[in-house]
Design a protein around this motif. Sequence first.
Motif: not given
Length: 228
Positions: A194-200, A172-176
């Motif tokens: 944010v890779a699979s299983g990743g957390y931000y 997943l990719w985010f822009k904030d």
Amino acid sequence: MGFLSYVINLPAKLGRTTSAGSVSVTLSSDDAAVAALNAIEASVAAPSLPSGASTSANQTTANTALSAIETSVAASATAANQTTANTSLATIAAAQGAGGTSISEPAGGSGLLGWLSGIYKSLTGTLTVTPSAATLTDHSGTITTGGTAQILMAANATRKGWRLQNTSAGDLWFKDVGSTGTDASSGGMGCFKVASGGYYETPSGGSSQGVISIFGATTAQSLSASEW
């Protein structure tokens, strides 16, 4: 006899000698050497001082200024003024509430320094900080259309932070920052993966309050997200 008298009065030998053994000589008033000597004599008699030199007038001015400073200091540093300061410090100590009732001048201390020492001694100890509770708003969901960015969180002027967990099998990719809500993309400028299983989670004090957009390549990719 006139010439003979002059010859008789000549010194016994020429050259330098005492004034008593010398013959008076009158120099011409317009002689260059005489003019130079007169100029030196006049300069020594009335010397020219530079601007701001140490003169009697300047010394008087300095003495007046020092006298004014002395008067000002003497007027401020009085026992009455010290008493007023002590009363003010005692009022400050009492204003501390229950913790300030025990503030007093320490043994051996007096005056301004005594009160300051007492206040400092009373305030030292363990400082307990209780953070305010945060109210979480859930933004969990899925990617509506794979390959098309969507709004994850709308702009929120009171947002303190947010978090994202990728619970899908793909990235997943985010822009904030500066996002329009539909401009997140895979590897795009200003986008973060944010890779699979990743957390931000945003760092303390480092959260954007603008729109946050999210991008996933596959429809129905799941995610967990919340803001506070």
